[in-house]
Design an enzyme around this catalytic site. Structure first.
Site, PDB file in Angstrom:
ATOM      1  N   ARG A   1       0.832  -1.209   0.000  1.00  0.00           N
ATOM      2  CA  ARG A   1       0.000   0.000   0.000  1.00  0.00           C
ATOM      3  C   ARG A   1       0.865   1.258   0.000  1.00  0.00           C
ATOM      4  NH1 ARG A   1      -5.010  -1.782   0.124  1.00  0.00           N
ATOM      5  NH2 ARG A   1      -5.529  -3.562   1.443  1.00  0.00           N
ATOM      6  N   ASP A   2       0.422   2.264  -0.786  1.00  0.00           N
ATOM      7  CA  ASP A   2       1.119   3.556  -0.804  1.00  0.00           C
ATOM      8  C   ASP A   2       0.977   4.210   0.571  1.00  0.00           C
ATOM      9  OD1 ASP A   2       2.011   5.642  -3.319  1.00  0.00           O
ATOM     10  OD2 ASP A   2       1.573   6.535  -1.368  1.00  0.00           O
ATOM     11  N   ILE A   3       2.045   4.832   1.046  1.00  0.00           N
ATOM     12  CA  ILE A   3       2.049   5.442   2.375  1.00  0.00           C
ATOM     13  C   ILE A   3       1.154   6.688   2.429  1.00  0.00           C
ATOM     14  CG2 ILE A   3       4.014   7.032   2.065  1.00  0.00           C
ATOM     15  CD1 ILE A   3       5.086   5.959   4.774  1.00  0.00           C
TER      16      ILE A   3
ATOM     17  N   ASN B   1       4.362   7.154 -13.457  1.00  0.00           N
ATOM     18  CA  ASN B   1       5.004   8.463 -13.560  1.00  0.00           C
ATOM     19  C   ASN B   1       6.450   8.251 -13.977  1.00  0.00           C
ATOM     20  OD1 ASN B   1       2.710   9.857 -12.682  1.00  0.00           O
ATOM     21  ND2 ASN B   1       3.252   9.587 -10.535  1.00  0.00           N
TER      22      ASN B   1
ATOM     23  N   VAL C   1      10.079   8.695  -6.700  1.00  0.00           N
ATOM     24  CA  VAL C   1      10.916   7.544  -6.332  1.00  0.00           C
ATOM     25  C   VAL C   1      11.405   6.922  -7.638  1.00  0.00           C
ATOM     26  CG1 VAL C   1      11.029   5.312  -5.174  1.00  0.00           C
ATOM     27  CG2 VAL C   1       9.635   7.149  -4.189  1.00  0.00           C
TER      28      VAL C   1
ATOM     29  N   HIS D   1       7.948   1.518 -10.775  1.00  0.00           N
ATOM     30  CA  HIS D   1       6.736   1.128 -10.039  1.00  0.00           C
ATOM     31  C   HIS D   1       5.519   1.518 -10.839  1.00  0.00           C
ATOM     32  CE1 HIS D   1       7.696   5.266  -8.769  1.00  0.00           C
ATOM     33  NE2 HIS D   1       6.396   5.471  -8.715  1.00  0.00           N
TER      34      HIS D   1
ATOM     35  N   HIS E   1       1.435   2.537 -10.067  1.00  0.00           N
ATOM     36  CA  HIS E   1       0.379   2.821  -9.100  1.00  0.00           C
ATOM     37  C   HIS E   1      -0.896   2.116  -9.564  1.00  0.00           C
ATOM     38  CE1 HIS E   1       2.280   6.509  -7.205  1.00  0.00           C
ATOM     39  NE2 HIS E   1       2.934   6.495  -8.348  1.00  0.00           N
TER      40      HIS E   1
END
Ligand code: 5GP
Ligand code: ZN
Length: 117
Positions: A34-36, A90, A99, A103, A105
């Site tokens: 999970r994204d923070i 991105n 980052v 990755h 999302h």
């Protein structure tokens, strides 16, 4: 060397277990957590264990891992019970990348009818 862990990379540290994360799925080559700072009810990041600066670099160097990244993104959506979702890569600071470890999302769980494309 491309693909090697980077000591200053937050996602390499999550893969190594040095930084905690809410991990949803783990394969030999891919990790989903999970994204923070979630931007939607479902906001999960799917990353390769290996370090590449962005998804295109991963795809060029290790296409099988890039394919698994996409398959795992779909599995996350299925596990989370969402049929409609967005996958966002991105790429570059000017596009919002913060980052520089490849990755995707997985975003969903709310209406997302507005789109740039
Ligand atoms: P980017 O902006 O590079 O496409 O996405 C990076 C994402 O990583 C951001 O949505 C940010 O909230 C997330 N993030 C950054 N640091 C951490 C962390 O330590 N743990 C988790 N779970 N997510 C993080
Ligand atoms: Zn990394």
């Amino acid at each position: 060397m491309a693909g090697e862990p980077q000591s200053d990379c937050v996602f390499c540290k999550i893969v190594a277990g040095e930084i905690p994360a809410t991990v949803l799925r783990r394969t030999e080559r891919v990790l989903a957590f999970r994204d923070i700072a979630p931007k939607a009810p479902v906001h999960v990041l799917v990353i390769p264990h290996v370090h590449y600066p962005n998804a295109a670099a991963l795809g060029a160097a290790e296409p099988e891992v890039a394919g698994e990244l996409l398959a795992e993104a779909g599995a996350v959506a299925r596990d989370e019970g969402i049929e409609d979702y967005r996958l966002i890569f991105n790429t570059g600071a000017g596009a919002g990348q913060t980052v520089f470890h490849a990755h995707v999302h997985v975003l969903g769980g709310m209406p997302m009818n507005e789109s740039m494309v």
